[in-house]
Each structure stands twice: as structure tokens, then as C-alpha cells.
Design a protein around this motif. Structure first.
Motif, short mmCIF file in Angstrom:
data_model
loop_
_atom_site.label_atom_id
_atom_site.label_comp_id
_atom_site.label_asym_id
_atom_site.label_seq_id
_atom_site.Cartn_x
_atom_site.Cartn_y
_atom_site.Cartn_z
N GLN A 1 74.75 44.12 11.88
CA GLN A 1 74.46 42.86 11.19
C GLN A 1 74.28 41.67 12.14
O GLN A 1 74.68 40.54 11.85
CB GLN A 1 75.56 42.52 10.17
N ALA A 2 73.66 41.92 13.30
CA ALA A 2 73.29 40.81 14.17
C ALA A 2 72.26 39.94 13.45
O ALA A 2 71.38 40.43 12.76
CB ALA A 2 72.70 41.34 15.48
N HIS A 3 72.40 38.62 13.62
CA HIS A 3 71.41 37.70 13.04
C HIS A 3 70.17 37.59 13.93
O HIS A 3 69.06 37.43 13.46
CB HIS A 3 72.01 36.30 12.87
N LEU B 1 87.55 27.82 16.20
CA LEU B 1 87.65 26.46 16.73
C LEU B 1 86.31 25.99 17.30
O LEU B 1 85.97 24.80 17.19
CB LEU B 1 88.72 26.40 17.82
N ALA B 2 85.56 26.89 17.91
CA ALA B 2 84.27 26.51 18.47
C ALA B 2 83.32 26.03 17.39
O ALA B 2 82.63 25.01 17.54
CB ALA B 2 83.66 27.68 19.23
N VAL B 3 83.27 26.74 16.28
CA VAL B 3 82.41 26.32 15.16
C VAL B 3 82.88 24.98 14.61
O VAL B 3 82.07 24.09 14.34
CB VAL B 3 82.39 27.40 14.06
N LYS B 4 84.17 24.81 14.45
CA LYS B 4 84.70 23.55 13.91
C LYS B 4 84.41 22.36 14.84
O LYS B 4 84.31 21.22 14.39
CB LYS B 4 86.21 23.67 13.68
N ASN B 5 84.28 22.63 16.15
CA ASN B 5 84.01 21.57 17.11
C ASN B 5 82.52 21.32 17.32
O ASN B 5 82.16 20.43 18.09
CB ASN B 5 84.68 21.86 18.44
N GLY B 6 81.68 22.10 16.63
CA GLY B 6 80.25 21.78 16.67
C GLY B 6 79.33 22.86 17.20
O GLY B 6 78.12 22.63 17.34
N MET B 7 79.84 24.07 17.52
CA MET B 7 78.98 25.12 18.03
C MET B 7 78.28 25.85 16.88
O MET B 7 78.84 25.99 15.79
CB MET B 7 79.81 26.11 18.87
N ASP B 8 77.04 26.30 17.14
CA ASP B 8 76.24 26.93 16.10
C ASP B 8 75.91 28.39 16.40
O ASP B 8 76.28 29.28 15.66
CB ASP B 8 74.92 26.15 15.92
N VAL B 9 75.20 28.63 17.51
CA VAL B 9 74.71 29.96 17.84
C VAL B 9 75.54 30.53 19.01
O VAL B 9 75.74 29.84 20.00
CB VAL B 9 73.22 29.93 18.24
N PHE B 10 75.99 31.76 18.86
CA PHE B 10 76.79 32.41 19.90
C PHE B 10 76.02 33.61 20.45
O PHE B 10 75.76 34.56 19.71
CB PHE B 10 78.12 32.91 19.35
N GLY C 1 81.68 31.68 10.83
CA GLY C 1 80.55 30.98 10.25
C GLY C 1 79.46 30.64 11.23
O GLY C 1 78.59 29.80 10.96
N GLY C 2 79.49 31.24 12.42
CA GLY C 2 78.46 30.99 13.42
C GLY C 2 77.31 31.96 13.29
O GLY C 2 77.35 32.93 12.52
N VAL C 3 76.25 31.68 14.03
CA VAL C 3 75.08 32.56 14.08
C VAL C 3 75.31 33.60 15.17
O VAL C 3 75.59 33.26 16.32
CB VAL C 3 73.80 31.77 14.36
N VAL C 4 75.20 34.87 14.82
CA VAL C 4 75.49 35.97 15.74
C VAL C 4 74.21 36.38 16.46
O VAL C 4 73.31 36.96 15.87
CB VAL C 4 76.06 37.19 14.98
N GLU C 5 74.14 36.04 17.74
CA GLU C 5 73.03 36.50 18.57
C GLU C 5 73.57 37.60 19.47
O GLU C 5 74.27 37.33 20.46
CB GLU C 5 72.45 35.36 19.40
#
Length: 646
Positions: free
Chosen positions: A201-203, A132-141, A164-168
Motif C-alpha cells: 500500500q505504498a502511495h 510528531l513529524a506530521v503534527k509539526n508540518g511534514m507531509d511526504v516521507f 497520516g503522512g504520504v508513504v513514498e
């Protein structure tokens, strides 16, 4: 804000928000702005900054700072605080800011297996939240765990990746890698932990220095070693400026090979916040790490927050902290906790002893085994520190008297293993004395938790609140059920108070004062307060006001004037059956009823104050003679709650 030196090493970035294709990790050092979540307002203003003020400056940020790595504008404490104190929906905040800032990646703080909360949730909640966070506009976590417990970290990382987010992946930093006398959290510890996260597999690899104890020389050593070992993964460093050495440390990180460092705009920087954005940008001008950001733009941005910050003066941490203070290297209180710990101390009647609380924070940490300190583990240390000050305990007497003490619930949960496994194990004999036979959790706490039936929760909630709810509402409830219910009830009663200008939201209208409130695009209400009537027998006042040119009146309960003064009996010292409240707070739960037989060490009730909960055990065996304070009762320290006949 984040500053990004050197070229981009991102090779595994997944799909992002439609308006952001490649994270804009350009060839200059990039600044990451703590615009909204952030540690700027969490650390300095008790997380009270409203979306109203964030939205007003967002178009300027979008226009002037498109080169930023990201804006950390969500997650962490802001999620529940927005509902709890600001009466705002956190999801609406995210969508509003996404619309106003479409060209800069957004970043949030994800507490691993805790998501936005303070305890472990079933895995399906973590995965649904990230989706839901990605669908609402979040990118990097930025995914972290309060104990650097890898199984908890991996759950959060996998959930972000599948969404589908960026994994930090973040490593929480504590100790001092240059101090040879502190052998727990040395360079080897951090390199081995980083190796596990990179293999997972951290980005992006992150160092999360939540207390601001990463000294410049330690920064050079740690970041240099990470860059040598992992030449291809982006490295992001987060710090606080509590000691005053934050700018120097971040410059050393840049020189050592970090790709991104954090900063806060000048007027919201320093002390427990991040180091100054303007200072870092100016220091890097003309070097190979020149950010390309304009100091004039930073000055305009800073001027806005300098003015807006005055509205939040009652929440300032500066009431006790006027400058940077190097004692953070001793107590290691995270910047994001400092203000909240101060407010909690005042609520517990320890405001005048806050220096003692800070000193005891170090002792409490050592008593717990010298653990990583970041939410929620930092809360555990803070709760224990204040408990020790209240009861005049030292690290030694804490163990000696443990058999006779009722410990804060957070400490008991930690000792049970409900937070995770600390890297160097639990402290003994304190653990055994605190648990008193309670069950222990080995491994990841949420691994065997039963999934929440989100569809059933949605149905029940809609029946309770009488309206259609969204998946986002259900997710807010799943993590913070009581907070969401209170928020929903408040909004249905009072409407969208988040549309009010901040001063009026905090203090209300003066007589004859007018205000225009835009409740939605194209719909504005013109309101003028005309007069207030006298208090009637029902504790109400008639309020007269002008709404869009028409005079109206309503009866409003004056909650202060209609309060009853209640004098409660006090627990008498020396009377074994008098069980009093050990601190000011609300009786959250009663675990017994009158007439029950109880045994020594049996839990009697739960007392709560400012997120600190304490389970009060019976000091004797006997019969519950009388309950003097029922569930929901507000108590002061020493009030008699339960009377037991030995």
C-alpha cells in the motif's frame, strides 16, 4: 527539487497538512527542491547550512514555486547535525519553514526502522516520531532501508501511514541494470522488490539513486519497466550528479513515465548534489513535459544560494572534487556520504590518501558481499575502506588477517545482523572471522526490542536539565541521547545562537564591528564588540562590548590559549603488551580496569572519531598493568592506551 512529468496517479493520498489538500500533483512535470535537508547542502557542504539562511529565502520560494511537487527539507543527516554542529533544534527548523512556506508539500527522508538514526530503534519510537513529524508540518516521507530489507521498510511505511503522512516507498538503486555481467541487482530484482512495496500500500514508488549511478539508458529501461508493470502508481526518481550525467538520466526518466524527478537549484547542483533544476526545466520547455516553471525565478533563487554558499566555503567538498567524475560508476560512493567521508579521512590522518580511500571503498564493498550502499550501510563500507587503507590491507589480505584485527564497530554490527539482512546473504568466511563467536540476529533487528518508556524518559530528562521538555525533545533524545544532552547544555549556557547571522556564527565579531540580532519578533539586540583583554592566570580574557547602548564586560575562557600540551607515551612496536590507538580519536569507553585478567580477543576499549567507532581487542592474554588513556581522552594514532603484562 523534484520534477513531475505527466498527470497525477495518486489515488490513495491520505490527509495532509491543513494547507495542502491534494499534494498539488498537477498536470505538468514538477520540480522537487532540495532546499534544506538536502542533498544539495549535505553532499556539497557537509550538511552545515543553517535555518537562518533557509528561512531568509523561504518566502520567495513560497511565492515563486507553488507548482513544486515538494521541498525535501528535513530528515536524514540534517536531524542530528543540526543539534551536533549548528546548535539548532530540528523540530524548530521544521515549524519555522512550515510557517514560511505553507503552500508547498514538505518531504523528509525516513530511514525505515532507523528513523533519523544509524541503528534500529524499538517500534514505538518509529511510530511516535512519524506522528510528531506530521503534527509539526511534514507531509511526504520517503521511506527506505539501507539494505532494501523489506521488513525494515514495512515498519517505516506503516508508521507513516498511521500518522497520516504520504508513504513514498523507496528502492535504493545500485549496480547497472544494463550490465549483463552484474547479475545481482538486475531488472528482475527491482521489479520484484517494487511489487512487494506496491502490495504493501505504498502511495508513491521511489527509485533512490543515492550514488548517481543510474545511467540514461538504465533509467529508460528501469522506469519504463516499472511504468508498464504499475501503470497507476506515481513514480519518483532521486539521483545525484556525481558523474555529470544526471540531467540526461532524469530526462530519460521523464520520457519513460516517471512522475517526479529530483533536482537542486543551479548554484547548489552538480557533482555530488542533484542535477541542475534550471537545466532540466529549460530542456523540457515546449515539450509534453514542460514544467511551467519560470527560468527567471530559478535564476533569482540560484543567485541567493550562490551568495549564501560563500559563507560555507570551509565545508566545501570542492577542496578535492572540482568537477563531475565518472569514477563513481566504480566506487559507488553515495553523494550524501562523499563530503563526510572526506572530512572523516582528514580526521583520521588519511587526507592525503583520499584517492586510496575511494578506490578501497569499492574493494570494501565487494568484501562485504556487494551490498546496497546508503546510510547506514554506506557508513559501514566507508569505515571498512578507511580501516583497510590504515592497515595496508587488500580484499584478500583482509580475510587472511581477520583473526588478528580489531574491526570497526559498524562492521561488527553489520555482520551480527543488527542492521538487517542483505539481499544476497553475508560474506563467508569473513563474517565468522569478524564475529568470533558473537551472537547473530536473524530477521528484523528491532522486532523484539523492548519499547522505550517515553514518559519515564521525559521525567528523567526534565530532572537532568531543569526545565519542562516537549515530546519532540524526548524523541530527539531517544534517537541521539548524547547529542541531545550536549545540545541542551550548550543552549542553556549560550542561548539561541541560531539567531546570529551565519558569518558571525562561524567566525565571530571583529573589534568595533556591530550587529543587530533579532532574538524574537519585535525584540532586537544591538551588539558591538569593543575590546578583548589579556589572558589571565585562569585562562580567561575580559571581553568588552556594547549591548543596546550600554557598555558591559564578561570573562570568557579562551579554550585555545588555556589548553595544556600533553605528551603521551607511545605504543612500542614489537612489544606485545602495548595496546595503542590505531587511529586518532577519543576513548569513548573502557571495558576493563587496572588489575583485570584479560584473554586474547577480549574487548578492551572503544575508540571514536567522526562517527566511526572501533572496538579494540586484546592481542594477548594477561593482566592489565596500566591504563594510560582514560575515558574521554583524545589520542593520536600510536598513543599507548593500555599496557598488558603477558
Amino acid at each position: 527539487m523534484q520534477i513531475f512529468p505527466g498527470f497525477v496517479r495518486v489515488s490513495k493520498i491520505r490527509n495532509l497538512h491543513s494547507s495542502i489538500k491534494v499534494l498539488q500533483l498537477c498536470a505538468s512535470m514538477n520540480v522537487f527542491a532540495h532546499l534544506c535537508r538536502g542533498d544539495a547542502h549535505q553532499s556539497l557542504l557537509a550538511t552545515r547550512v543553517r535555518t537562518y539562511d533557509l528561512a531568509a529565502i523561504s518566502p520567495f520560494v513560497a511565492q515563486s514555486f507553488s507548482g513544486l511537487f515538494s521541498l525535501e527539507n528535513w530528515g536524514g543527516a540534517t536531524f542530528d547535525v543540526s543539534m551536533r554542529f549548528l546548535h539548532e533544534c530540528p523540530w524548530e527548523r521544521l515549524r519555522t519553514l512550515r510557517e514560511l512556506v505553507p503552500n508547498i508539500p514538505f518531504q523528509c527522508l525516513l530511514r525505515g526502522a532507523n528513523a533519523m538514526g544509524y541503528s534500529n530503534y524499538p517500534d514505538n519510537v518509529i511510530y511516535k516520531f512519524c506522528d510528531l513529524a506530521v503534527k509539526n508540518g511534514m507531509d511526504v516521507f520517503r521511506v527506505f532501508d539501507s539494505l532494501n530489507y523489506v521488513p525494515n521498510l514495512l515498519v517505516g511505511m506503516d508508521a507513516v501511514g498511521k500518522a497520516g503522512g504520504v508513504v513514498e516507498a523507496a528502492i535504493a538503486y545500485t549496480g547497472d541494470v544494463t550490465d549483463k555481467s552484474r547479475d545481482k541487482y538486475d531488472l528482475k530484482y527491482y521489479l520484484e522488490l517494487a511489487d512487494q512495496l506496491v502490495k504493501a500500500q505504498a502511495h508513491i514508488l521511489s527509485i533512490k539513486d543515492m550514488a548517481g549511478v543510474l545511467k540514461p539508458e538504465a533509467a529508460k529501461l528501469l522506469i519504463g519497466a516499472l511504468r508498464d508493470k504499475f501503470p497507476d502508481i506515481p513514480i519518483h526518481v532521486h539521483t545525484h550528479d556525481t558523474s555529470g550525467a544526471g540531467v540526461a538520466a532524469m530526462l530519460e526518466c521523464a520520457k519513460a513515465g516517471a512522475d517526479v524527478v529530483d533536482a537542486a537549484v543551479d548554484s547548489m547542483s552538480g557533482m555530488t548534489s542533484q542535477p541542475s533544476m534550471g537545466a532540466i526545466v529549460a530542456s523540457l520547455q515546449g515539450t509534453q513535459h514542460d514544467t511551467g516553471l519560470l527560468l527567471d525565478d530559478i535564476s533569482k533563487y540560484s543567485a541567493y544560494w550562490e551568495s549564501a554558499r560563500q559563507l560555507y566555503a570551509p565545508f566545501e567538498c570542492a577542496t578535492t572534487m572540482k568537477s563531475g567524475n565518472a569514477d563513481v560508476y566504480k566506487h559507488e560512493i553515495p553523494g550524501g556520504q562523499y563530503t563526510n567521508l572526506q572530512f572523516q579521512a582528514f580526521s583520521l590522518g588519511l587526507g592525503s590518501q583520499f584517492d586510496d580511500v575511494k578506490r578501497m571503498y569499492r574493494e570494501a564493498n565487494l568484501a562485504l558481499g556487494d551490498i546496497i550502499k546508503v546510510t547506514p550501510s554506506s557508513k559501514i563500507v566507508g569505515d571498512l575502506a578507511q580501516f583497510m587503507v590504515q592497515n595496508n590491507l587488500t580484499r584478500e589480505t583482509l580475510v587472511d588477517r581477520a583473526d588478528d584485527l580489531s574491526f570497526p564497530k559498524s562492521v561488527v554490527d553489520f555482520m551480527q545482523g543488527n542492521v538487517g539482512q542483505p539481499p544476497y546473504g553475508f560474506p563467508e568466511p569473513l563474517r565468522t572471522k569478524v564475529l568470533r563467536g558473537k551472537p547473530k540476529v536473524d530477521g528484523r533487528p528491532g522486532e523484539h526490542a523492548k519499547p522505550i518508556d517515553l514518559d519515564a524518559v521525559k521525567t528523567d530528562l526534565e530532572e537532568k536539565h531543569g526545565r519542562k521538555l516537549t515530546e519532540e525533545d524526548v524523541m530527539s533524545y531517544s534517537m541521539f541521547p548524547t547529542v541531545f544532552d550536549e545540545f541542551e547544555t550548550f543552549r542553556q549556557q549560550y542561548g539561541p545562537v541560531d539567531k546570529l547571522p551565519t558569518r558571525l556564527f562561524l567566525t565571530g565579531l571583529e573589534i568595533a564591528e556591530e550587529v543587530d540580532v533579532e532574538i524574537e519578533k519585535g525584540k532586537t539586540l544591538a551588539i558591538q564588540l569593543l575590546a578583548e583583554g589579556k589572558l589571565n592566570k585562569r585562562g580567561e580574557r575580559e571581553v568588552f562590548f556594547d549591548l543596546n547602548g550600554q557598555m558591559r564586560s564578561i570573562f570568557v575562557t579562551d579554550k585555545e590559549a588555556s589548553k595544556e600540551i600533553v605528551t603521551r607515551p607511545r605504543a612500542l612496536p614489537g612489544v606485545r603488551g602495548h595496546i595503542g590507538a590505531p587511529m586518532p580519536g577519543d576513548v569513548l569507553e573502557l571495558k576493563i580496569k587496572e588489575g583485570d585478567k584479560v584473554t586474547k580477543k577480549q574487548p578492551l576499549f572503544v575508540l571514536s572519531a567522526m562517527k566511526m567507532e572501533m572496538v579494540i581487542d586484546s592481542p594477548i592474554s594477561g593482566t592489565v598493568k596500566k591504563i594510560h588513556a582514560g575515558q574521554g581522552t583524545k589520542c593520536t594514532a600510536g598513543d599507548l592506551v593500555i599496557e598488558i603484562e603477558p
